[in-house]
Design a protein around this motif. Sequence first.
Motif, PDB file in Angstrom:
ATOM      1  N   ASN A   1      19.170 -30.606 -18.637  1.00  0.00           N
ATOM      2  CA  ASN A   1      19.054 -31.539 -20.057  1.00  0.00           C
ATOM      3  C   ASN A   1      17.793 -31.207 -20.629  1.00  0.00           C
ATOM      4  N   GLY A   2      17.556 -30.261 -21.598  1.00  0.00           N
ATOM      5  CA  GLY A   2      16.346 -31.157 -22.016  1.00  0.00           C
ATOM      6  C   GLY A   2      15.187 -29.235 -22.318  1.00  0.00           C
ATOM      7  N   GLU A   3      16.116 -28.395 -21.528  1.00  0.00           N
ATOM      8  CA  GLU A   3      15.470 -27.067 -21.666  1.00  0.00           C
ATOM      9  C   GLU A   3      15.711 -26.483 -22.250  1.00  0.00           C
ATOM     10  N   SER A   4      14.436 -25.220 -22.668  1.00  0.00           N
ATOM     11  CA  SER A   4      15.505 -24.650 -24.011  1.00  0.00           C
ATOM     12  C   SER A   4      15.220 -22.964 -23.359  1.00  0.00           C
ATOM     13  N   LEU A   5      16.132 -22.478 -23.690  1.00  0.00           N
ATOM     14  CA  LEU A   5      16.972 -20.854 -23.292  1.00  0.00           C
ATOM     15  C   LEU A   5      17.283 -20.026 -24.572  1.00  0.00           C
ATOM     16  N   ALA A   6      16.924 -19.259 -24.209  1.00  0.00           N
ATOM     17  CA  ALA A   6      17.096 -17.725 -24.769  1.00  0.00           C
ATOM     18  C   ALA A   6      18.239 -16.628 -24.517  1.00  0.00           C
ATOM     19  N   ILE A   7      19.621 -16.410 -25.021  1.00  0.00           N
ATOM     20  CA  ILE A   7      20.243 -15.609 -24.652  1.00  0.00           C
ATOM     21  C   ILE A   7      19.398 -14.562 -25.534  1.00  0.00           C
ATOM     22  N   VAL A   8      19.464 -12.980 -24.677  1.00  0.00           N
ATOM     23  CA  VAL A   8      19.228 -11.843 -25.078  1.00  0.00           C
ATOM     24  C   VAL A   8      19.828 -10.634 -25.232  1.00  0.00           C
ATOM     25  N   GLY A   9      19.600 -10.160 -25.689  1.00  0.00           N
ATOM     26  CA  GLY A   9      20.264  -8.686 -25.697  1.00  0.00           C
ATOM     27  C   GLY A   9      20.506  -7.544 -26.576  1.00  0.00           C
ATOM     28  N   ALA A  10      21.399  -6.216 -26.555  1.00  0.00           N
ATOM     29  CA  ALA A  10      20.966  -5.677 -27.754  1.00  0.00           C
ATOM     30  C   ALA A  10      22.602  -6.212 -28.628  1.00  0.00           C
ATOM     31  N   SER A  11      22.216  -5.901 -29.820  1.00  0.00           N
ATOM     32  CA  SER A  11      23.257  -5.781 -30.715  1.00  0.00           C
ATOM     33  C   SER A  11      24.601  -5.233 -30.204  1.00  0.00           C
ATOM     34  N   GLY A  12      25.611  -6.431 -30.305  1.00  0.00           N
ATOM     35  CA  GLY A  12      26.681  -5.679 -29.143  1.00  0.00           C
ATOM     36  C   GLY A  12      26.718  -6.006 -28.183  1.00  0.00           C
ATOM     37  N   SER A  13      26.209  -6.811 -27.062  1.00  0.00           N
ATOM     38  CA  SER A  13      26.269  -6.668 -25.924  1.00  0.00           C
ATOM     39  C   SER A  13      27.056  -8.433 -25.828  1.00  0.00           C
ATOM     40  N   GLY A  14      27.783  -9.428 -26.954  1.00  0.00           N
ATOM     41  CA  GLY A  14      28.822 -10.373 -25.951  1.00  0.00           C
ATOM     42  C   GLY A  14      27.514 -11.760 -26.436  1.00  0.00           C
ATOM     43  N   LYS A  15      26.512 -11.633 -27.040  1.00  0.00           N
ATOM     44  CA  LYS A  15      25.233 -12.610 -26.349  1.00  0.00           C
ATOM     45  C   LYS A  15      26.207 -13.753 -27.774  1.00  0.00           C
ATOM     46  N   SER A  16      26.632 -13.517 -28.735  1.00  0.00           N
ATOM     47  CA  SER A  16      26.661 -14.982 -30.428  1.00  0.00           C
ATOM     48  C   SER A  16      28.226 -14.890 -29.555  1.00  0.00           C
ATOM     49  N   THR A  17      28.830 -13.937 -29.245  1.00  0.00           N
ATOM     50  CA  THR A  17      30.072 -14.680 -28.418  1.00  0.00           C
ATOM     51  C   THR A  17      30.279 -15.632 -27.628  1.00  0.00           C
ATOM     52  N   LEU A  18      29.201 -15.412 -26.375  1.00  0.00           N
ATOM     53  CA  LEU A  18      28.687 -16.313 -25.088  1.00  0.00           C
ATOM     54  C   LEU A  18      28.012 -17.676 -26.054  1.00  0.00           C
ATOM     55  N   LEU A  19      27.966 -17.692 -26.947  1.00  0.00           N
ATOM     56  CA  LEU A  19      27.339 -18.539 -27.537  1.00  0.00           C
ATOM     57  C   LEU A  19      28.105 -19.024 -28.043  1.00  0.00           C
ATOM     58  N   GLY A  20      29.258 -18.495 -28.439  1.00  0.00           N
ATOM     59  CA  GLY A  20      30.252 -19.608 -29.451  1.00  0.00           C
ATOM     60  C   GLY A  20      31.037 -20.282 -28.160  1.00  0.00           C
ATOM     61  N   LEU A  21      31.391 -19.174 -27.122  1.00  0.00           N
ATOM     62  CA  LEU A  21      31.709 -19.965 -26.100  1.00  0.00           C
ATOM     63  C   LEU A  21      31.335 -21.733 -26.107  1.00  0.00           C
ATOM     64  N   MET A  22      29.676 -21.232 -25.378  1.00  0.00           N
ATOM     65  CA  MET A  22      29.296 -22.526 -24.713  1.00  0.00           C
ATOM     66  C   MET A  22      29.642 -23.511 -26.365  1.00  0.00           C
TER      67      MET A  22
END
Length: 230
Positions: free
Chosen positions: A38-59
């Motif tokens: 709670n209250g944390e700031s987290l960055a999900i990083v990775g190359a294009s196509g790595s799955g990071k936006s898919t992960l965000l959508g699932l979260m």
Amino acid sequence: MPTRLLNPAIEINHLSKVVDTVDGPLTILHDISFSVANGESLAIVGASGSGKSTLLGLMAGLDAPSSGAVFLMGQDISSASEDLRAKIRSQYVGFVFQSFQLVDHLSALENVQLPLEIKGISRQEATSHARFWLEKVGLVGRLNHRPKTLSGGEQQRVALARAFVTKPAILFADEPTGSLDDANGQKVIDLLFELNRDIGSTLVLVTHDLALAQRCQRQILIHAGKLTSA
């Protein structure tokens, strides 16, 4: 194994996402586990196509995983119906998208009012809160302008005001500066963290910008659908 947090804002357990293609099943995410405090700031990083936006959508409960579980503020959204996921999002979540996602036929003020009215808040109160947040992002003189009459930086500031107007427990941002030039992008980044500090929400953002990622308290790296650091 990632450290287990007590009462995390978000908890991801052995999450996988597989989609069917003409060439057979394609694994986009594979056995991902981590938690966000709670209250944390987290960055999900990775190359294009790595799955990071898919992960965000699932979260965020915008999609359902193939296996594994997602807990949002203690509620299992991975097995919830679409309607229930939408209800949980409206209760806890704000969004900032790269493409702004503003409603073209609504003014800046009406765009910011919209999530409050969806929550059942009166028009008068919604207008008051929307004006306050548009003033916070420096757009008090642009209240009645529609998106197409605003610059890219101004549109993203409207999107920020809309995301924060409900004071969400969790804010998700998907490449929030990807459509902006460097100057406007820096202003939006500064504003994003300033507003986030003001309300103390949990911030999870997807970015390929390492400078932006390093402003977060923690970064995780996704490579070819797998979590390589947490």
